[in-house]
Scaffold this active site. Structure first.
Site, mmCIF file in Angstrom:
data_model
loop_
_atom_site.group_PDB
_atom_site.id
_atom_site.type_symbol
_atom_site.label_atom_id
_atom_site.label_comp_id
_atom_site.label_asym_id
_atom_site.label_seq_id
_atom_site.Cartn_x
_atom_site.Cartn_y
_atom_site.Cartn_z
ATOM 1 N N THR A 145 0.835 -1.379 0.133
ATOM 2 C CA THR A 145 -0.090 -0.002 0.025
ATOM 3 C C THR A 145 0.901 1.193 -0.001
ATOM 4 O OG1 THR A 145 -1.798 -0.899 1.153
ATOM 5 C CG2 THR A 145 -1.674 1.315 1.188
ATOM 6 N N SER A 189 1.577 -7.498 -0.665
ATOM 7 C CA SER A 189 2.391 -8.589 0.444
ATOM 8 C C SER A 189 1.465 -10.186 0.350
ATOM 9 C CB SER A 189 2.534 -8.021 1.668
ATOM 10 O OG SER A 189 1.179 -7.968 2.444
ATOM 11 N N THR A 206 1.098 -4.440 4.399
ATOM 12 C CA THR A 206 0.797 -4.854 5.595
ATOM 13 C C THR A 206 -0.061 -5.998 5.910
ATOM 14 O OG1 THR A 206 -1.463 -3.511 5.571
ATOM 15 C CG2 THR A 206 0.526 -2.369 6.217
ATOM 16 N N ASP A 207 -0.560 -6.600 4.774
ATOM 17 C CA ASP A 207 -1.230 -7.881 5.090
ATOM 18 C C ASP A 207 -0.385 -9.139 5.429
ATOM 19 O OD1 ASP A 207 -3.616 -6.669 3.967
ATOM 20 O OD2 ASP A 207 -3.448 -7.828 2.059
#
Length: 359
Positions: free
Chosen positions: A43, A90, A123-124
């Site tokens: 992101t 990710s 961030t996933d």
């Protein structure tokens, strides 16, 4: 001139000169740390159609040089050089990409001209990549990971400050020897503990035992340190790992089926993490199927789907009799990585259990 006045004047001049030498920037410029910024996408490299698009955007489209250019302040605290290794969300990370990233980080840290690494990441699965690096990178030099919950085009984008803070932490002497760190929302977390807890909020990253410290006005302030083995203390050697064995996760729920477990075994799983309800509970009707799976040589590991807490061996389940494993407090996704690394060293159940309790 009165000799006493001359003496006082000389002492004053000497005092001022000594003070100037002691103040950074007066006598000489303070040597900045050399930091390499590795970009993987996510992101923080995303863009939306308008500034009002906070959750609707295209990830992994902005190159590392543009990410750096948006935060020129990072160059006031360190000498920062960028490198684009991936440009992906990710959720697209694989075992092979994990190994590639870990090897590149290791290679860079061996250079005397590199004092620390900063990694931008989606961030996933940021918590998974950071934990893997925490277990495999053999260096005391800081490795700091960050991401953002909002693309750089959004109102109140969080990426720029996260990047500035991450560089500040990587350049801090206090970060040396603390393993891989995650810097988000002004907080410094240990890669071992941190997890994403909310799909959209900027304060999504939490650690069950709290952050290691904070970033205040560009200064890293640590209040505690991780004590479980990591980095140079870790027994896992990247040079001896060509590929990671397949370890999968299956989710526990009411009226659950064995179908997912059987499919994972058929696909080649060497171990399955059972993300059970509560303290890693296994329904009575699943004990038989899981023992069948264990009989085929596939390891069964009990974890909890709750997100935190210790799974106790032989609590309501006969782990010893079943030859099953339990995690300590690792969540299922981190337990998967730890077990994959552990299986490159041993297939003895007792030794594998020791590794879970050790790390």
């Amino acid at each position: 001139m009165n000799p006493s006045v001359v003496s006082i004047s000389r002492r004053l001049v000497c005092s001022l000169l000594l003070t100037a030498c002691a103040i950074p920037g007066l006598a000489q410029e303070v040597k900045k740390q050399n930091i390499v910024l590795i970009a993987t996408g996510g992101t923080i490299a995303g863009a939306g159609a308008s500034s009002a698009n906070i959750g609707v955007y295209q990830a992994a489209v902005v190159a590392v040089d543009k990410i750096m250019a948006a935060v020129p302040e990072i160059h006031t605290i360190a000498n920062v050089k960028g490198e684009q290794i991936f440009q992906i969300g990710s959720h697209n990370f694989t075992n092979d990409r994990l190994l590639q990233l870990a090897r590149r980080v290791t290679e860079l840290l061996k250079s005397e001209g590199v004092d620390g690494i900063v990694i931008t990441h989606g961030t996933d699965t940021l918590e998974e990549t950071s934990y893997f690096l925490n277990l495999t990178v053999k260096s005391n030099k800081p490795v700091v990971m960050l991401g953002s919950m909002r693309p750089g085009t959004a109102l109140s984008a969080d990426g720029p400050l996260n990047l500035y803070n991450a560089v500040a932490v990587a350049a801090s002497k206090e970060a040396v020897g603390k393993g891989t760190l995650v810097v988000m929302n002004d907080e410094i977390h240990s890669a071992r503990d941190v997890t994403k807890t909310n799909a959209t909020r900027v304060d999504t990253f939490k650690s069950p035992y709290g952050p290691l410290g904070l970033v205040v006005e560009g200064q890293a302030r640590f209040y505690r340190a991780p004590i479980r083995p990591h980095t140079v203390q870790s027994e896992f050697d990247l040079d001896k790992i060509q590929a990671l064995p397949q370890v999968d996760i299956a989710y526990g729920y009411q009226n659950m089926s064995r179908a997912a477990y059987d499919a994972l075994v058929a696909s080649g799983a060497k171990a399955i993490i059972h993300a059970g309800v509560g303290g890693g509970s296994v329904p009575e009707y699943m004990v038989g199927p899981l023992n069948e799976i264990r009989g085929k040589g596939v390891f069964v590991v009990r974890a909890t789907r709750t997100g935190s807490g210790v799974v106790i061996r032989n609590n309501s389940v006969k782990d010893d009799a079943n030859d099953w494993l339990v995690v300590d407090d690792q969540n299922p996704q981190k337990a998967r990585l730890l077990l994959a690394l552990a299986l490159t060293k041993t297939t003895d159940t007792k030794e594998l259990q020791k590794i879970f309790l050790k790390y």
